[in-house]
Motif scaffolding. Structure first.
Motif, PDB file in Angstrom:
ATOM      1  N   ASN A   1       0.813  -1.212   0.000  1.00  0.00           N
ATOM      2  CA  ASN A   1       0.000   0.000   0.000  1.00  0.00           C
ATOM      3  C   ASN A   1       0.852   1.271   0.000  1.00  0.00           C
ATOM      4  OD1 ASN A   1      -2.596   0.978  -0.217  1.00  0.00           O
ATOM      5  ND2 ASN A   1      -2.840   1.271   1.983  1.00  0.00           N
ATOM      6  N   ALA A   2       2.046   1.205  -0.570  1.00  0.00           N
ATOM      7  CA  ALA A   2       2.926   2.367  -0.648  1.00  0.00           C
ATOM      8  C   ALA A   2       3.465   2.493  -2.062  1.00  0.00           C
ATOM      9  CB  ALA A   2       4.081   2.224   0.345  1.00  0.00           C
ATOM     10  N   LEU A   3       3.982   3.666  -2.383  1.00  0.00           N
ATOM     11  CA  LEU A   3       4.607   3.850  -3.683  1.00  0.00           C
ATOM     12  C   LEU A   3       5.894   3.044  -3.766  1.00  0.00           C
ATOM     13  CD1 LEU A   3       4.273   7.705  -4.302  1.00  0.00           C
ATOM     14  CD2 LEU A   3       2.918   5.891  -5.349  1.00  0.00           C
ATOM     15  N   SER A   4       6.127   2.441  -4.910  1.00  0.00           N
ATOM     16  CA  SER A   4       7.412   1.791  -5.139  1.00  0.00           C
ATOM     17  C   SER A   4       8.461   2.865  -5.409  1.00  0.00           C
ATOM     18  CB  SER A   4       7.326   0.847  -6.331  1.00  0.00           C
ATOM     19  OG  SER A   4       7.137   1.577  -7.530  1.00  0.00           O
ATOM     20  N   VAL A   5       9.720   2.463  -5.394  1.00  0.00           N
ATOM     21  CA  VAL A   5      10.801   3.419  -5.663  1.00  0.00           C
ATOM     22  C   VAL A   5      10.651   4.006  -7.061  1.00  0.00           C
ATOM     23  CG1 VAL A   5      13.289   3.709  -5.890  1.00  0.00           C
ATOM     24  CG2 VAL A   5      12.381   2.250  -4.082  1.00  0.00           C
ATOM     25  N   SER A   6      10.304   3.185  -8.039  1.00  0.00           N
ATOM     26  CA  SER A   6      10.156   3.687  -9.405  1.00  0.00           C
ATOM     27  C   SER A   6       8.962   4.636  -9.513  1.00  0.00           C
ATOM     28  CB  SER A   6      10.004   2.526 -10.393  1.00  0.00           C
ATOM     29  OG  SER A   6       8.880   1.736 -10.097  1.00  0.00           O
ATOM     30  N   GLN A   7       7.876   4.362  -8.784  1.00  0.00           N
ATOM     31  CA  GLN A   7       6.734   5.276  -8.790  1.00  0.00           C
ATOM     32  C   GLN A   7       7.111   6.617  -8.171  1.00  0.00           C
ATOM     33  OE1 GLN A   7       3.978   2.651  -6.728  1.00  0.00           O
ATOM     34  NE2 GLN A   7       2.703   2.458  -8.549  1.00  0.00           N
ATOM     35  N   GLU A   8       7.887   6.590  -7.105  1.00  0.00           N
ATOM     36  CA  GLU A   8       8.354   7.834  -6.493  1.00  0.00           C
ATOM     37  C   GLU A   8       9.144   8.658  -7.504  1.00  0.00           C
ATOM     38  OE1 GLU A   8      10.629   6.612  -3.154  1.00  0.00           O
ATOM     39  OE2 GLU A   8       8.888   6.117  -1.906  1.00  0.00           O
ATOM     40  N   GLN A   9       9.995   7.981  -8.270  1.00  0.00           N
ATOM     41  CA  GLN A   9      10.808   8.689  -9.259  1.00  0.00           C
ATOM     42  C   GLN A   9       9.943   9.271 -10.366  1.00  0.00           C
ATOM     43  OE1 GLN A   9      13.988   9.417  -8.810  1.00  0.00           O
ATOM     44  NE2 GLN A   9      13.806   8.335  -6.857  1.00  0.00           N
ATOM     45  N   ILE A  10       8.860   8.597 -10.726  1.00  0.00           N
ATOM     46  CA  ILE A  10       7.946   9.129 -11.735  1.00  0.00           C
ATOM     47  C   ILE A  10       7.345  10.440 -11.248  1.00  0.00           C
ATOM     48  CG2 ILE A  10       5.663   8.767 -12.772  1.00  0.00           C
ATOM     49  CD1 ILE A  10       6.446   5.838 -13.192  1.00  0.00           C
ATOM     50  N   VAL A  11       6.948  10.486  -9.980  1.00  0.00           N
ATOM     51  CA  VAL A  11       6.386  11.714  -9.411  1.00  0.00           C
ATOM     52  C   VAL A  11       7.429  12.832  -9.424  1.00  0.00           C
ATOM     53  CG1 VAL A  11       5.423  12.785  -7.342  1.00  0.00           C
ATOM     54  CG2 VAL A  11       4.721  10.465  -7.991  1.00  0.00           C
ATOM     55  N   ILE A  12       8.643  12.523  -9.010  1.00  0.00           N
ATOM     56  CA  ILE A  12       9.700  13.544  -8.956  1.00  0.00           C
ATOM     57  C   ILE A  12      10.030  14.064 -10.348  1.00  0.00           C
ATOM     58  CG2 ILE A  12      12.108  13.987  -8.344  1.00  0.00           C
ATOM     59  CD1 ILE A  12      11.803  11.802  -6.173  1.00  0.00           C
ATOM     60  N   ILE A  13      10.231  13.158 -11.297  1.00  0.00           N
ATOM     61  CA  ILE A  13      10.566  13.560 -12.671  1.00  0.00           C
ATOM     62  C   ILE A  13       9.458  14.405 -13.268  1.00  0.00           C
ATOM     63  CG2 ILE A  13      10.895  12.690 -15.023  1.00  0.00           C
ATOM     64  CD1 ILE A  13      12.372  10.274 -13.717  1.00  0.00           C
ATOM     65  N   SER A  14       8.205  13.984 -13.066  1.00  0.00           N
ATOM     66  CA  SER A  14       7.072  14.720 -13.625  1.00  0.00           C
ATOM     67  C   SER A  14       6.985  16.122 -13.042  1.00  0.00           C
ATOM     68  CB  SER A  14       5.773  13.962 -13.347  1.00  0.00           C
ATOM     69  OG  SER A  14       5.806  12.667 -13.900  1.00  0.00           O
TER      70      SER A  14
ATOM     71  N   LYS B   1       7.770  21.960 -13.529  1.00  0.00           N
ATOM     72  CA  LYS B   1       8.257  23.206 -12.925  1.00  0.00           C
ATOM     73  C   LYS B   1       9.336  23.862 -13.772  1.00  0.00           C
ATOM     74  CE  LYS B   1      10.224  25.025  -8.618  1.00  0.00           C
ATOM     75  NZ  LYS B   1      10.788  24.678  -7.283  1.00  0.00           N
ATOM     76  N   GLY B   2      10.037  23.070 -14.550  1.00  0.00           N
ATOM     77  CA  GLY B   2      11.144  23.607 -15.343  1.00  0.00           C
ATOM     78  C   GLY B   2      12.439  23.699 -14.567  1.00  0.00           C
ATOM     79  N   ASP B   3      12.550  22.938 -13.476  1.00  0.00           N
ATOM     80  CA  ASP B   3      13.769  22.922 -12.667  1.00  0.00           C
ATOM     81  C   ASP B   3      14.710  21.875 -13.252  1.00  0.00           C
ATOM     82  OD1 ASP B   3      15.758  22.752 -10.748  1.00  0.00           O
ATOM     83  OD2 ASP B   3      14.380  22.840  -9.047  1.00  0.00           O
ATOM     84  N   LEU B   4      15.437  22.275 -14.275  1.00  0.00           N
ATOM     85  CA  LEU B   4      16.243  21.323 -15.026  1.00  0.00           C
ATOM     86  C   LEU B   4      17.470  20.855 -14.249  1.00  0.00           C
ATOM     87  CD1 LEU B   4      16.065  22.952 -18.574  1.00  0.00           C
ATOM     88  CD2 LEU B   4      14.517  21.296 -17.500  1.00  0.00           C
ATOM     89  N   LEU B   5      17.953  21.662 -13.321  1.00  0.00           N
ATOM     90  CA  LEU B   5      19.119  21.266 -12.540  1.00  0.00           C
ATOM     91  C   LEU B   5      18.774  20.071 -11.654  1.00  0.00           C
ATOM     92  CD1 LEU B   5      22.054  21.871 -11.846  1.00  0.00           C
ATOM     93  CD2 LEU B   5      21.246  23.432 -10.052  1.00  0.00           C
ATOM     94  N   GLN B   6      17.671  20.190 -10.899  1.00  0.00           N
ATOM     95  CA  GLN B   6      17.248  19.057 -10.078  1.00  0.00           C
ATOM     96  C   GLN B   6      16.778  17.886 -10.942  1.00  0.00           C
ATOM     97  OE1 GLN B   6      15.274  19.239  -6.206  1.00  0.00           O
ATOM     98  NE2 GLN B   6      14.922  21.418  -6.580  1.00  0.00           N
ATOM     99  N   LEU B   7      16.214  18.215 -12.084  1.00  0.00           N
ATOM    100  CA  LEU B   7      15.716  17.161 -12.967  1.00  0.00           C
ATOM    101  C   LEU B   7      16.839  16.238 -13.423  1.00  0.00           C
ATOM    102  CD1 LEU B   7      13.442  15.861 -14.596  1.00  0.00           C
ATOM    103  CD2 LEU B   7      13.881  17.549 -16.410  1.00  0.00           C
ATOM    104  N   ARG B   8      18.007  16.786 -13.667  1.00  0.00           N
ATOM    105  CA  ARG B   8      19.128  15.945 -14.102  1.00  0.00           C
ATOM    106  C   ARG B   8      19.395  14.835 -13.087  1.00  0.00           C
ATOM    107  NH1 ARG B   8      23.031  18.647 -17.750  1.00  0.00           N
ATOM    108  NH2 ARG B   8      24.674  17.515 -16.678  1.00  0.00           N
ATOM    109  N   ASP B   9      19.449  15.211 -11.820  1.00  0.00           N
ATOM    110  CA  ASP B   9      19.690  14.203 -10.775  1.00  0.00           C
ATOM    111  C   ASP B   9      18.520  13.224 -10.688  1.00  0.00           C
ATOM    112  OD1 ASP B   9      22.102  15.389 -10.116  1.00  0.00           O
ATOM    113  OD2 ASP B   9      21.227  16.636  -8.536  1.00  0.00           O
ATOM    114  N   ALA B  10      17.289  13.738 -10.833  1.00  0.00           N
ATOM    115  CA  ALA B  10      16.114  12.875 -10.748  1.00  0.00           C
ATOM    116  C   ALA B  10      16.084  11.861 -11.881  1.00  0.00           C
ATOM    117  CB  ALA B  10      14.845  13.723 -10.762  1.00  0.00           C
ATOM    118  N   LEU B  11      16.491  12.271 -13.060  1.00  0.00           N
ATOM    119  CA  LEU B  11      16.509  11.353 -14.200  1.00  0.00           C
ATOM    120  C   LEU B  11      17.509  10.220 -13.975  1.00  0.00           C
ATOM    121  CD1 LEU B  11      16.299  14.024 -17.027  1.00  0.00           C
ATOM    122  CD2 LEU B  11      14.546  12.314 -16.514  1.00  0.00           C
TER     123      LEU B  11
END
Length: 248
Positions: free
Chosen positions: A33-46, A51-61
């Motif tokens: 009943n929790a988000l998987s690690v990959s689901q968490e990353q989908i939320v962060i990347i999206s 937002k257009g925060d490309l600096l943080q996006l690089r690490d998230a990708l």
């Protein structure tokens, strides 16, 4: 103050979860009943792409790839969100992703491409298929068209034919994943409560739990901001209450 906010954001995801939704068991972990690690990353990347925060996006990708998301899955996430935040954000996300892949390749990291989208049949027509997809998502027959679709029939056609046929029919991502992308973008943009309300409802209909949605809003709080997370949390509480009442 931050602790209070986190408790508020998680209220919808934990305090009410047992009342009406058993949710789903994550694929890579014992946290039912929790988000998987990959689901968490989908939320962060999206969220960061919207937002257009490309600096943080690089690490998230990079973190998304390390978490097991394939190249095609991440590409699909970024392509999907253009329907909600526009081509410019999506294209910048894709450009950032290409840079990340090149840098990882130079370091000797071989990332997995994964499955591409399967061919989509062209029968019945796209409008009909879009209606069928939307009814699968909402688990209900469509009622009268909203006023804005009567005012602009073109928008109705674009939504049914392009969003719910061309995009949602692509099988690279599940409905769960696509809805996580959607609520992440809408929460990040803010001021889109009617759409967010509808997609939170769809999330529950396709099997995401209130606890998972609460976790997604915690991620929004951490990576996007307090204002966006609390606004989305208020909508989620309303949807959960209505959903619980419908169940009874």
């Amino acid at each position: 103050m931050i602790l209070k906010i986190l408790k508020l954001v998680m209220f919808a995801g934990s305090a009410l979860a047992s009342n009406f939704s058993s949710g789903q068991t994550v694929e890579n972990g014992n946290r039912a009943n929790a988000l998987s690690v990959s689901q968490e990353q989908i939320v962060i990347i999206s969220s960061l792409t919207a937002k257009g925060d490309l600096l943080q996006l690089r690490d998230a990708l990079s973190s998304g790839l390390d978490a097991g998301l394939t190249i095609n899955e991440i590409k699909e996430v970024i392509v999907h969100l253009y329907a909600y935040c526009g081509f410019p954000r999506s294209i910048m996300g894709l450009r950032t992703f290409m840079t990340v892949l090149d840098e990882r390749k130079e370091k000797g990291i071989e990332d997995t491409w994964g499955n591409a989208a399967s061919p989509i049949p062209d029968s019945p027509d796209k409008y009909t298929r879009g209606v069928e997809t939307l009814e699968k998502l909402t688990k209900a027959k469509l009622g009268p068209k909203p006023a804005y679709q009567e005012f602009s029939p073109e928008m109705d056609v674009f939504l049914k034919e392009h969003l719910f046929a061309d995009i949602f029919e692509r099988d690279v991502l599940s409905y769960h994943a696509r809805e996580l992308v959607t609520i992440s973008v809408l929460s990040t943009l803010g001021g889109l409560e009617p759409m967010l309300r509808g997609h939170f409802g769809i999330c529950l209909k396709v099997g995401l739990s209130s606890n998972q949605l609460g976790e997604a809003l915690n991620i929004i709080h951490k990576h996007i901001g307090e204002k966006e997370a609390l606004a989305a949390q208020q909508v989620l509480e309303e949807v959960i209450t209505n959903h619980r009442n419908d169940e009874h």
